[in-house]
Design a protein around this motif. Structure first.
Motif, PDB file in Angstrom:
ATOM      1  N   GLU A 178      -0.415 -25.683 -20.934  1.00 55.70           N
ATOM      2  CA  GLU A 178      -0.653 -26.191 -19.584  1.00 55.70           C
ATOM      3  C   GLU A 178      -1.351 -25.107 -18.777  1.00 55.70           C
ATOM      4  N   ILE A 179      -2.580 -24.838 -19.167  1.00 52.29           N
ATOM      5  CA  ILE A 179      -3.392 -23.807 -18.516  1.00 52.29           C
ATOM      6  C   ILE A 179      -4.742 -24.413 -18.182  1.00 52.29           C
ATOM      7  N   PRO A 180      -5.098 -24.526 -16.919  1.00 49.74           N
ATOM      8  CA  PRO A 180      -6.404 -25.085 -16.552  1.00 49.74           C
ATOM      9  C   PRO A 180      -7.542 -24.273 -17.169  1.00 49.74           C
ATOM     10  N   ARG A 181      -8.605 -24.947 -17.480  1.00 49.55           N
ATOM     11  CA  ARG A 181      -9.775 -24.270 -18.040  1.00 49.55           C
ATOM     12  C   ARG A 181     -10.302 -23.229 -17.053  1.00 49.55           C
ATOM     13  N   ALA A 182     -10.811 -22.140 -17.611  1.00 52.78           N
ATOM     14  CA  ALA A 182     -11.396 -21.050 -16.810  1.00 52.78           C
ATOM     15  C   ALA A 182     -10.379 -20.406 -15.881  1.00 52.78           C
ATOM     16  N   THR A 183      -9.107 -20.353 -16.315  1.00 55.96           N
ATOM     17  CA  THR A 183      -8.096 -19.604 -15.564  1.00 55.96           C
ATOM     18  C   THR A 183      -8.232 -18.139 -15.941  1.00 55.96           C
ATOM     19  N   MET A 184      -8.665 -17.332 -14.996  1.00 52.47           N
ATOM     20  CA  MET A 184      -8.954 -15.933 -15.286  1.00 52.47           C
ATOM     21  C   MET A 184      -7.869 -15.012 -14.722  1.00 52.47           C
ATOM     22  N   VAL A 185      -7.463 -14.019 -15.497  1.00 50.18           N
ATOM     23  CA  VAL A 185      -6.562 -12.969 -15.022  1.00 50.18           C
ATOM     24  C   VAL A 185      -7.144 -11.629 -15.436  1.00 50.18           C
ATOM     25  N   HIS A 186      -6.827 -10.603 -14.686  1.00 55.84           N
ATOM     26  CA  HIS A 186      -7.272  -9.259 -15.039  1.00 55.84           C
ATOM     27  C   HIS A 186      -6.107  -8.531 -15.696  1.00 55.84           C
ATOM     28  N   THR A 187      -6.263  -8.275 -16.991  1.00 50.50           N
ATOM     29  CA  THR A 187      -5.201  -7.656 -17.767  1.00 50.50           C
ATOM     30  C   THR A 187      -5.799  -6.967 -18.972  1.00 50.50           C
ATOM     31  N   ASP A 188      -5.001  -6.135 -19.623  1.00 48.89           N
ATOM     32  CA  ASP A 188      -5.421  -5.536 -20.888  1.00 48.89           C
ATOM     33  C   ASP A 188      -5.160  -6.578 -21.976  1.00 48.89           C
ATOM     34  N   GLU A 189      -6.217  -7.157 -22.521  1.00 54.62           N
ATOM     35  CA  GLU A 189      -6.066  -8.276 -23.452  1.00 54.62           C
ATOM     36  C   GLU A 189      -5.322  -7.877 -24.720  1.00 54.62           C
ATOM     37  N   GLN A 190      -5.546  -6.668 -25.189  1.00 51.38           N
ATOM     38  CA  GLN A 190      -4.862  -6.220 -26.399  1.00 51.38           C
ATOM     39  C   GLN A 190      -3.359  -6.117 -26.156  1.00 51.38           C
ATOM     40  N   MET A 191      -2.978  -5.580 -24.999  1.00 53.97           N
ATOM     41  CA  MET A 191      -1.563  -5.468 -24.668  1.00 53.97           C
ATOM     42  C   MET A 191      -0.935  -6.844 -24.475  1.00 53.97           C
ATOM     43  N   LEU A 192      -1.648  -7.740 -23.790  1.00 58.99           N
ATOM     44  CA  LEU A 192      -1.140  -9.090 -23.578  1.00 58.99           C
ATOM     45  C   LEU A 192      -0.951  -9.808 -24.909  1.00 58.99           C
TER      46      LEU A 192
END
Length: 290
Positions: A178-192
């Motif tokens: 349940e995540i809308p398309r193009a939902t952007m967050v600023h995070t370290d992708e590898q850590m996430l």
């Protein structure tokens, strides 16, 4: 012009005054109740409270919203302080254990490489000492991950695309996104990625067959239908070394939480799971922006 108040007018004015007085009294009781709830939350070190802001006047809404944000800030600071305390303790423990274990491991290894010593009556004992010290050495090395983290590199991550990649890692699970398309967050992708994969791994080990990834507008909820986490266990799941698994290391959830706190976010266990699931975690990302 003379204004004449009839008994009807006086009655209406009196009714209005009584209604206003009643509303003010009710309003004051509501404020008092909110103050009591917040005081109890602070006393119990529960900084996850959320005071309702609907039905209040603009100034009061702003105050309640600020109090809610303050509670979240305090919760993050407390979590960060806990992490730093565990990091310091882990650093000391690993240093002392490594200092004691390294010579035992090297001496026993040298003896095992000596054929007469290995073939002697003490050979089996030496092998046991070497194996146990090596396991302890490896065990402590893993815990160094709690204190040796790389600096996070936060970039814009599309959560809907990220969720699709997570599903591909466990195709046997039933996924709900349940995540809308193009939902952007600023995070370290590898850590996430490491955090979410660890949550899913724990869920599978707890018998989960379904996982839900849900965006709330400010955080990512990761829910599963695995076994419930008892209250006495839930209080300790983020404490390093704590585990209920016979082969567990007690590092997965503490490390996952530290990975999020390390980049300004947090990882918490939901008090009330998402409907249809037994366990849920909340991943918050902290302040967003470039």
């Amino acid at each position: 012009m003379t204004l004449t108040l009839t008994p009807l007018h006086l009655g209406l004015l009196l009714a209005a005054a009584l209604a206003a007085a009643g509303y003010l009294a009710h309003h004051q009781r509501r404020l008092k109740r909110r103050a009591h709830l917040m005081r109890e939350a602070m006393r119990n070190h529960d900084f996850t409270f959320s005071l309702p802001i609907v039905g209040w006047m603009p100034g009061e809404r702003a105050l309640l919203r600020t109090l809610n944000e303050l509670g979240q800030d305090i919760r993050i600071l407390v979590a960060r302080n806990e992490v730093e305390s565990w990091q310091r303790l882990t650093r000391v423990l690993t240093h002392e254990i490594m200092n004691a274990t390294a010579p035992i491991c090297s001496i026993s290894q040298a003896l095992l490489e000596n054929p007469p010593a290995k073939a002697s009556d003490y050979g089996e004992g030496i092998l046991t000492i070497h194996d146990m010290s090596h396991h302890l050495f490896t065990f402590v090395e893993n815990y160094r991950k709690l204190t040796q983290m790389q600096r996070p590199v936060r970039t814009a991550v599309d959560l809907s695309t990220f969720a699709a990649r997570m599903q591909a890692t466990h195709p046997s699970l039933t996924w709900k996104t349940e995540i809308p398309r193009a939902t952007m967050v600023h995070t370290d992708e590898q850590m996430l990625t490491q955090v979410v994969l660890n949550l899913v791994k724990n869920a599978v080990e707890a018998g989960a067959t379904a996982v839900c990834l849900q965006w709330t507008g400010s955080s990512l909820l990761v829910s599963n239908n695995g076994r419930n986490i008892p209250a006495e266990v839930a209080r300790n799941i983020f404490i390093p070394f704590f585990t209920t698994k016979s082969q567990g290391s007690g590092i997965g959830l503490p490390l996952s939480r530290q990975l999020m706190i390390h980049q300004g976010g947090d990882l918490t266990l939901l008090d009330t799971p998402v409907a249809g699931y037994h366990v849920g975690f909340c991943i918050s990302f902290g302040e967003q922006g470039e």
